[in-house]
Every structure is written in C-alpha cells, then in structure tokens.
Design an enzyme around this catalytic site. Structure first.
Site, PDB file in Angstrom:
ATOM      1  N   ASP A 249      12.358  17.090 -10.539  1.00 16.98           N
ATOM      2  CA  ASP A 249      12.458  18.118 -11.580  1.00 16.98           C
ATOM      3  C   ASP A 249      11.100  18.424 -12.233  1.00 16.98           C
ATOM      4  O   ASP A 249      10.064  17.980 -11.739  1.00 16.98           O
ATOM      5  CB  ASP A 249      13.506  17.700 -12.631  1.00 16.98           C
ATOM      6  CG  ASP A 249      13.092  16.471 -13.436  1.00 16.98           C
ATOM      7  OD1 ASP A 249      12.014  15.893 -13.160  1.00 16.98           O
ATOM      8  OD2 ASP A 249      13.840  16.084 -14.346  1.00 16.98           O
TER       9      ASP A 249
ATOM     10  N   GLU B  21       9.184  15.438 -12.676  1.00 18.50           N
ATOM     11  CA  GLU B  21       8.873  14.717 -11.443  1.00 18.50           C
ATOM     12  C   GLU B  21       9.735  13.464 -11.300  1.00 18.50           C
ATOM     13  O   GLU B  21       9.258  12.406 -10.921  1.00 18.50           O
ATOM     14  CB  GLU B  21       7.363  14.437 -11.416  1.00 18.50           C
ATOM     15  CG  GLU B  21       6.649  15.711 -11.860  1.00 18.50           C
ATOM     16  CD  GLU B  21       5.157  15.760 -11.732  1.00 18.50           C
ATOM     17  OE1 GLU B  21       4.724  16.479 -10.842  1.00 18.50           O
ATOM     18  OE2 GLU B  21       4.451  15.125 -12.501  1.00 18.50           O
TER      19      GLU B  21
ATOM     20  N   GLU C  81      -0.647  16.178 -24.216  1.00 15.88           N
ATOM     21  CA  GLU C  81       0.642  16.374 -23.539  1.00 15.88           C
ATOM     22  C   GLU C  81       1.795  15.961 -24.447  1.00 15.88           C
ATOM     23  O   GLU C  81       2.819  16.638 -24.528  1.00 15.88           O
ATOM     24  CB  GLU C  81       0.656  15.529 -22.256  1.00 15.88           C
ATOM     25  CG  GLU C  81       1.895  15.647 -21.422  1.00 15.88           C
ATOM     26  CD  GLU C  81       1.795  14.790 -20.162  1.00 15.88           C
ATOM     27  OE1 GLU C  81       1.672  13.543 -20.270  1.00 15.88           O
ATOM     28  OE2 GLU C  81       1.826  15.364 -19.054  1.00 15.88           O
TER      29      GLU C  81
END
Ligand code: BGC
Length: 376
Positions: free
Chosen positions: A166, A169, A326
């Site tokens: 997905d 990952e 992130e």
C-alpha cells in the site's frame, strides 16, 4: 502552536517551493528525501506525482513538466517489460511480484540495486491523474506524454485487481482502498482525455467503474465507512484520497462523510494525523502531509476554518530552517517502537518533499499562493 498569519502561510509556501526546487534532480525526478539514508537517491512515483501536482498548482509549471517528462521516459523504458507481462498474464500465467514494475526509481530512471517493498500499483494511477490534471490546468498538449500514459494505463488495466503493497509499503497480501482509488482516478483521467486510442479509453472507463464498484461494495466496513483494505474494520488516513482528490466518492455522499469523520475521530489528535492505529514506524507519529489531506477534504467541503487549523498545524512542524519532516513524535501511538527505527535508519526523514508539497496544495486550496513567479 503560535498564531499563524496569512503571511506565515505564504512564507511556508515560498520555502516549500524553494526546498522542492533545490532538491529536484536535473533529470526532473523529485527525490523523496536526500537527507535520509533509506530514501537517498530515489524518486517514488507516489510522492513525486503529488509533489508535481503541488508545484503545478503553485505556478511552478516548468518544474512539474520536467517531472512528467522524466516519468514519461522512465515508463517508455518499461514498455517492453509491460508487453511481456501482458503476454504472460493473458496466457494464464500469473507474473511473479519481482517481474512487476517498480515503486521507486533512481534519478536516471533505473530500478536501482537496493531491495525495496516493490510492487505497488498506486503510483502509476496517481501519475496518470497528476499528468492529466497538470495538462488541463495549464493547457498543455498531452501528446508529449503519450507513451508513458499508454504504458501505465495498459499495465493498470491488466493488473489493477492484484493485491500489492500500500501507500505505506505494507501488507502485500491485501487490496487497499487508497491504491484502488488512485487507479480509479488515473483510468478515469485517461478515459476523459483524447490521448489514448478509443478502445483503450473505453476499457479505462469501464474498468474504472468496476474499481469504484469494488470499493463501494467490498471496501466498506460494517460501520459504513471506507476501510483500510478490503475485508478489515481498520481505518487508514490514506483513504481520504478516495474522496479528495481521487473522486471515487463525492463529498456530499454519506459514506464520504462517515469515512472522514472516522479518520478525524480515530487518527487525528490535536490536528496531527496518524496513518493508522497499528502504525509502529518510528513509534507511529503524526504526519503533516496527512493533516493536509484531511484539510484538503475539509476545504473542498467548505469547512475552511477546520482546513486552516490543520494547515497551521502542518506548517508549525517546520524546524528553524523551514524544513518539514515526514512525521513528528509529540503523540506516538507505540512509543516503545520508536528507538528501533532510529537505530536502524537514523532520525525521521527531513525535509520530506511530499510533506512540503501537501502544504503547498492545501494552501492553494485555501487561496494562498507564494505570490511571486516560481516558474523558472
Ligand atoms: C512511506 C511512503 C513514501 C516513502 C518515501 C515511506 O516511509 O511509507 O509512503 O512513499 O516513505 O517518502
């Protein structure tokens, strides 16, 4: 969080454009994060396509075009591989995962020597969506990207129904609704434009409808919301993309409203958004880019104040250099798991170009642009 003015948002947008422009490789590829060992030297189709869309929205047309040129070249090189895959599949042989197209590429468009959780389909759909959106927004001829569009479309038409890793990952045994949503949007874009032959366009249209139907039947959890993958009750913030921007569901659809509400309730804490409840990556922090996806949905639904709160939070996660990571660790879901990732890969990726991109996107959705010409 201190008060964020429109000028602060504009400065964050300008900084984001600078960061993305500085790191964009001369080939046109957008690196995910050059300061993070596990990502260094690679461009993901998923990250890159959202980055290109953000730059395109903010008027950095040349930057986005260069990225699409790069993708087109990378996909043209994969034409032979796709032809072989189609022959195999049509003769009843299921190709191995290792035969499928890559998730990320080196800047020269190669697959690269480092092992990865390859075989993800969403990036090809997201690229098709992004390249069509860019061309329509700036009135550019799609013909220049025809080979890449054709390769990506033929690949997705054959393999959209195959389980794969997905957005995060993970879980290659499943069919993920955000992956299906990206493929839906990419194929619908192909169906609506004139670039492909009529037969392919018509297949793109009917296959996209089948994918939508799959999400709306098998991808709905018993509580009546779009789930993380087919057959689970779990939610995942990536499924917001099925509403905005991928348009599987209209914003005023009850299922869309319930999905958004569920993600707000289960995954958003003080405006910071988690990926999913079981996330242990770096302890499972909050992702600025996901708060922007949530804000993008609220903005489109007319809830601009809520969207602005989420944007303000994302902007506030920048460090003193204006670099956005992130994820952030103020609210870890699984704190005991943070240290092992730091030991493995070092501090969280920063600057993550996709994080900056989503700030550009949400700001533009709220009518805030950099206010100067970024089209170099
Ligand atoms: C994320 C992916 C992302 C990649 C590069 C991974 O950790 O799970 O969604 O594409 O990093 O940014």
């Amino acid at each position: 969080m201190s008060f964020i003015t429109d000028n602060d948002v504009q400065a964050a947008v300008q900084r984001g454009i600078e960061v993305i422009t500085t790191y964009q490789n001369e080939s046109g590829a957008y690196p995910a994060c050059e300061e993070f060992s596990a990502y260094r030297g690679y461009c993901w189709l998923r990250d890159g396509s959202f980055i290109a869309d953000a730059m395109s929205r903010q008027g950095a047309v040349v930057s986005a075009t260069n990225f699409h040129d790069w993708c087109n070249r990378a996909m043209a090189n994969l034409k032979g591989q796709v032809t072989e895959l189609l022959v195999k599949a049509r003769s009843g042989v299921k190709p191995a995962q290792s035969d499928m197209l890559p998730t990320r590429f080196t800047f020269d468009g190669e697959i690269g020597g480092d092992p990865w959780w390859d075989f993800q389909l969403d990036g090809y759909g997201t690229w098709l969506w992004a390249v069509h959106t860019h061309a329509a927004r700036h009135n550019l001829p799609l013909e220049q990207w025809k080979i890449g569009i054709q390769v990506a479309a033929e690949y997705l038409l054959e393999f959209w129904d195959t389980p794969c890793y997905d957005w995060w990952e993970e879980h290659d045994e499943c069919q993920h609704n955000s992956t299906l949503g990206a493929i839906y949007a990419g194929l619908k874009a192909c169906a609506a434009s004139a670039v492909l032959a009529p037969e392919l366009r018509s297949r793109a249209d009917t296959t996209a409808d089948t994918i939508r139907n799959t999400i709306l039947t098998r991808g709905v959890a018993s509580g009546n919301y779009i789930s993380k993958w087919i057959g689970t009750e779990a939610v995942d913030a990536s499924t917001l993309s099925c509403i905005v921007p991928f348009g599987v569901l209209a914003l005023d659809d009850q299922l869309a409203g319930a999905t958004l509400e569920r993600i707000e309730q289960e995954l958003c804490v003080n405006n910071g958004t988690h990926r999913f409840a079981a996330d242990v990556f770096y302890g499972g922090g909050q992702w600025p880019l996901l708060s922007c996806f949530l804000g993008w949905n609220h903005a489109r639904a007319g809830r601009r104040d809520r969207a602005r709160e989420l944007l303000n939070w994302a902007i506030s996660q920048a460090d003193e250099n204006g670099f956005v990571p992130e994820q952030v660790d103020q609210q870890l879901l699984h704190p005991a798991q943070q240290a092992e990732w730091i030991a493995k890969w070092g501090a969280v990726a920063k600057p993550l170009l996709w994080s900056h991109a989503m700030i550009l996107t949400l700001a533009s959705e709220l009518g805030i642009t950099a206010g100067k010409n970024n089209n170099q």
